[in-house]
Structure formats: C-alpha cells, structure tokens
Design an enzyme around this catalytic site. Structure first.
Site, short mmCIF file in Angstrom:
data_model
loop_
_atom_site.label_atom_id
_atom_site.label_comp_id
_atom_site.label_asym_id
_atom_site.label_seq_id
_atom_site.Cartn_x
_atom_site.Cartn_y
_atom_site.Cartn_z
N TYR A 1 116.32 38.94 -5.28
CA TYR A 1 116.11 37.49 -5.42
C TYR A 1 117.38 36.82 -5.95
CZ TYR A 1 114.60 32.89 -6.81
OH TYR A 1 114.53 31.54 -6.95
N ARG B 1 117.36 32.67 -20.41
CA ARG B 1 117.33 31.52 -21.30
C ARG B 1 116.20 30.54 -20.95
NH1 ARG B 1 121.53 27.06 -20.42
NH2 ARG B 1 119.91 26.74 -18.86
N ARG C 1 106.84 29.62 -12.71
CA ARG C 1 107.90 30.28 -11.97
C ARG C 1 108.25 31.55 -12.74
NH1 ARG C 1 110.34 27.01 -9.01
NH2 ARG C 1 112.38 27.85 -9.41
C1 PS7 Z 1 128.80 26.13 -5.29
C2 PS7 Z 1 129.73 26.06 -7.65
C3 PS7 Z 1 132.31 32.24 -9.53
C4 PS7 Z 1 132.57 34.11 -7.79
C5 PS7 Z 1 123.02 24.77 -7.08
C6 PS7 Z 1 128.41 29.72 -9.29
C7 PS7 Z 1 120.00 27.24 -9.09
C8 PS7 Z 1 123.06 29.97 -12.13
O1 PS7 Z 1 118.00 25.56 -11.70
O2 PS7 Z 1 121.86 24.52 -12.46
O3 PS7 Z 1 118.98 24.24 -13.63
O4 PS7 Z 1 117.99 26.51 -14.00
O5 PS7 Z 1 121.70 25.75 -14.61
C9 PS7 Z 1 127.35 26.39 -7.33
C10 PS7 Z 1 130.36 33.46 -8.54
C11 PS7 Z 1 123.01 27.19 -6.48
C12 PS7 Z 1 126.31 31.02 -9.05
C13 PS7 Z 1 121.76 28.97 -8.90
C14 PS7 Z 1 126.09 26.34 -6.58
C15 PS7 Z 1 129.39 32.64 -9.23
C16 PS7 Z 1 121.60 27.13 -6.05
C17 PS7 Z 1 125.51 29.93 -9.65
C18 PS7 Z 1 125.00 26.30 -7.59
C19 PS7 Z 1 128.37 32.06 -8.26
C20 PS7 Z 1 120.74 28.19 -6.74
C21 PS7 Z 1 123.32 26.91 -11.48
C22 PS7 Z 1 124.10 30.38 -9.92
O6 PS7 Z 1 122.41 27.01 -12.57
O7 PS7 Z 1 120.10 26.28 -12.74
C23 PS7 Z 1 128.56 26.20 -6.77
C24 PS7 Z 1 131.68 33.27 -8.62
C25 PS7 Z 1 123.64 26.13 -7.01
C26 PS7 Z 1 127.64 30.91 -8.89
C27 PS7 Z 1 120.86 28.17 -8.27
C28 PS7 Z 1 122.21 28.71 -10.23
C29 PS7 Z 1 123.36 28.02 -10.55
C30 PS7 Z 1 123.28 29.41 -10.78
P1 PS7 Z 1 118.69 25.60 -13.05
P2 PS7 Z 1 121.55 25.81 -13.14
MN MN Z 2 115.38 27.48 -7.64
MN MN Z 3 120.63 23.56 -15.18
#
Ligand code: PS7
Ligand code: MN
Ligand code: MN
Ligand code: MN
Ligand code: MN
Ligand code: MN
Length: 353
Positions: free
Chosen positions: A153, A200, A210
């Site tokens: 997931y 967290r 969820r």
């Molecule tokens: C394209 C920068 C750096 C190699 C929206 C960045 C939610 C933890 O839902 O907003 O508020 O609890 O706090 C980011 C790898 C992804 C993973 C993932 C896209 C790192 C949609 C981020 C971010 C790869 C699914 C934000 C994973 O958490 O969550 C870009 C390298 C999005 C990264 C989600 C979560 C990100 C997350 P919520 P948050």
């Molecule tokens: Mn989500």
């Molecule tokens: Mn957030």
C-alpha cells in the site's frame, strides 16, 4: 520567489503556485527552491497527486462513483476544462479540485519527458488506490493483514512518488542518468515518509475509519480493533505496538541515506533531505509517547527550523539520523518485546556514516 522559467508570467501558473501553498505545509518551500524547470514540474506533480489523494480520502463518495474517477484520473488530468465538484464539503483540499482545470492547463504545458513520467506514476497510483478503496467499500472495513501488504500500500501512495521524482531528476540532467536505476532506494524514501505519517496520524485516521496499521504488528497483543488501543486503554500493550510500527519504519532509514548520497544537485538534495530529517524527528517524538494515541503531535517549530538549516549534505543528515536513532535507543524499554530488534536497528543507523 523569482523563477524566470517557473511561469510567473501566466495567471494559470500563478494560481497553481497558490494551490501549492494552500495544500502543502511542508513541501511548498523546498519545491520553490528547485533549480530551473524542476520547480514548476514538481509543483505540478505535487498538485496532481494531491488532487488524486483528495478523491481517495473522501469517504462520502460512493464506491461506484469513486472507482471510475480514480482509474481515469491520469486522463482527466490532461482533459481541458475538467473540474471535480463532488467532494464532500469537509475535504480540506476541495478547492484545488473545484478549479482543477487550471491545473490541467499547466500540466499540458510541461516538457513532454516529464509529463510522461508523471502520468505513468499517476496511472499506477490511481489503480493501487482504487483497488484498496474497492476492498474497503465491499468488505465494510478492511485491515492490512501483513507487513508485506502494508509495504505494498505504501508503495502505491508514496514509493511510486519517489520513483517518479527519481526518473525526473535523471531526465533533467541535473542528476546522474544511473540514478533512475535505483528505484528500490527511491521507494524506501517514500516508505519512510509515508510510514511516519501513518504512525503519527494514528488517531485522526482511526476516527475517519482509515486503518493502515497492519494486523501482523498489532493483533498479537490481543486487540480486536484499532480503536481499542485508545478506548480500552491498555497503554502498555499499545506502546509495544507503537514501538513495533516505529521499528518497521526505521527499516527504511539506511536506504534513505544511501539515496541521498547519490545526489549531486544541491536543490534536489535539500528537497529530498528535509522531509526525511523531519520524519526521523517525528519517529523519535512518537516513540514511547502515549500522547500520540490521543492527539496529533508535531515536532516544535524551532526544531523543524533547525532541521531545515542543517539538511545541506549527506554527512550532516547522517548525523541527524544518528541523533534521533540515539534518542530512540535511549527511550527503548528492556521489557518491550521489540527491545532487542530496536537496539540492533538503532546501532545500524548510528553506524551508517
Ligand atoms: C510530488 C513532492 C524524495 C525520492 C500528495 C515525497 C498523501 C507522506 O494525507 O500531505 O495529509 O496525511 O502530510 C509529493 C521520495 C502524494 C512521498 C502521500 C506528492 C519521497 C499522494 C510523499 C505528495 C516521495 C499520496 C504527503 C508521501 O503527506 O499526508 C510530491 C523522494 C502526495 C514522497 C500521499 C504522502 C505525502 C506522503 P496526509 P501528507
Ligand atoms: Mn490517501
Ligand atoms: Mn498533511
Ligand atoms: Mn491524504
Ligand atoms: Mn496522514
Ligand atoms: Mn490527513
């Protein structure tokens, strides 16, 4: 910020920069500092995935409706004029989807080599999300069973983000072309961030029904449901589960340092290093902290500011990881069933450099 190539001459791109500030508390600053075209590209990558995640997260959309939208999202995201107006009123990032046509306009202006990567990742993620959403909807509640299920997931919602970023770094020529062969390390970066977020956000996620914590980690402590961890308040057993979750997240720490070591562009380094430094600080804050089961705990502003300033090179980030590994190590309790494994894991991280 004055980025000549970042579209400040266009109203649509200016609006996208506003969306970024509205939807991201942590990523906005590091995205704006990326070199040249990367700033605008990663801003759009972020907004697309934020839009997708907002649809995934909305429990008021019935499954029959959610399935086709999720599975078509990579097409909708390039369809001129497309907006999404059916999110529940409480979805915090609803505005982004109400004006999504502005995002579409700018996605279609991205350099094709980046657009291809972004849409490929979007398609993989949306199908992963749709599969899980469908299982949850048809079975009432589904728990992730094994740690392998949990890893999968997290791969869909975060590991893939890391893979896409890595392919973009390579394509930009600002990082080595061999970096895009290190997708396993890129996946680990995403898993470290996602798992920290899932630990967290325990209380908020459970209250929204969820459930991300895998049963393999918690069911053996005698709980039948996740909410029993705070309602039937056996705080000691809940704490061993929490330490099991932190131990599992720490599995990705050394890989993340290995990834950072391969980077050479300073703006890319800071973009990648700041979130993982924050993640290590957050893991050490959550570890052995019963407050985490009650409310959303956050590292202090001053501590976050320090981490941002210090996350400038691999040696320094390795020292940050070592400090937090030591803190965790010192907080570990000898009668915790995970004690030995935690000690070994912390030693590994402390000795990485
Ligand atoms: C394209 C920068 C750096 C190699 C929206 C960045 C939610 C933890 O839902 O907003 O508020 O609890 O706090 C980011 C790898 C992804 C993973 C993932 C896209 C790192 C949609 C981020 C971010 C790869 C699914 C934000 C994973 O958490 O969550 C870009 C390298 C999005 C990264 C989600 C979560 C990100 C997350 P919520 P948050
Ligand atoms: Mn989500
Ligand atoms: Mn957030
Ligand atoms: Mn979310
Ligand atoms: Mn969360
Ligand atoms: Mn959330």
């Amino acid at each position: 910020q004055e980025h000549p190539t970042s579209g400040w001459d266009r109203a649509s791109m200016r609006r996208c920069w506003e969306f970024l500030d509205m939807t991201s508390r942590s990523f906005a600053a590091v995205i704006k500092e990326l070199d040249g075209d990367l700033a605008r590209t990663i801003c759009m990558y972020y907004l697309i995935l934020r839009g997708l995640d907002t649809i995934e997260d909305d429990m008021t959309i019935p499954d029959e409706k959610k399935q086709p939208i999720l599975r078509q999202f990579h097409n909708l995201t390039v369809t001129p004029g497309w907006n999404f107006t059916e999110n529940g009123p409480d979805e915090k990032d609803r505005n982004l989807l109400l004006e999504y046509d502005t995002v579409v306009e700018e996605v279609n202006r991205l350099p094709p080599q980046y657009k291809t990567v972004i849409l490929d990742i979007c398609q993989k993620m949306e199908n992963g999300m749709a599969d899980y959403a469908h299982k949850a909807a048809t079975n009432g509640t589904v728990y992730l069973e094994t740690i392998a299920d949990y890893d999968l997931y997290c791969h869909y919602v975060a590991g893939l983000v890391g893979e896409g970023l890595t392919r973009i770094w390579s394509a930009s020529g600002k990082e080595a072309s061999f970096l895009c062969d290190q997708l396993e390390l890129a996946n680990s970066m995403g898993l470290l961030l996602q798992k920290t977020n899932i630990i967290r956000d325990f209380r908020e996620d459970v209250e929204e029904r969820r459930f991300f914590w895998p049963r393999e980690i918690w069911a053996k402590y005698g709980f039948n449901e996740m909410k029993d961890m705070y309602e039937k308040g056996d705080i000691e057993r809940a704490t061993w589960i929490q330490s099991g979750m932190v131990l599992d997240a720490l599995r990705h720490a050394c890989d993340s340092l290995d990834y950072l070591r391969l980077l050479k562009n300073q703006s890319v380094f800071v973009f990648c290093a700041v979130p993982v430094s924050m993640a290590m600080a957050t893991l050490s804050l959550c570890f052995m902290n019963p407050e985490m089961f009650q409310r959303n705990i956050k590292i202090r502003k001053a501590e976050a500011a320090q981490l941002i300033m210090r996350s400038t090179n691999t040696r320094e980030v390795a020292l940050i990881f070592r400090e937090y590994a030591r803190k965790i190590h010192h907080k570990a309790k000898p009668h915790d069933p995970n004690f030995l494994k935690i000690s070994v894991m912390c030693c590994k991280i402390e000795q990485w450099c």
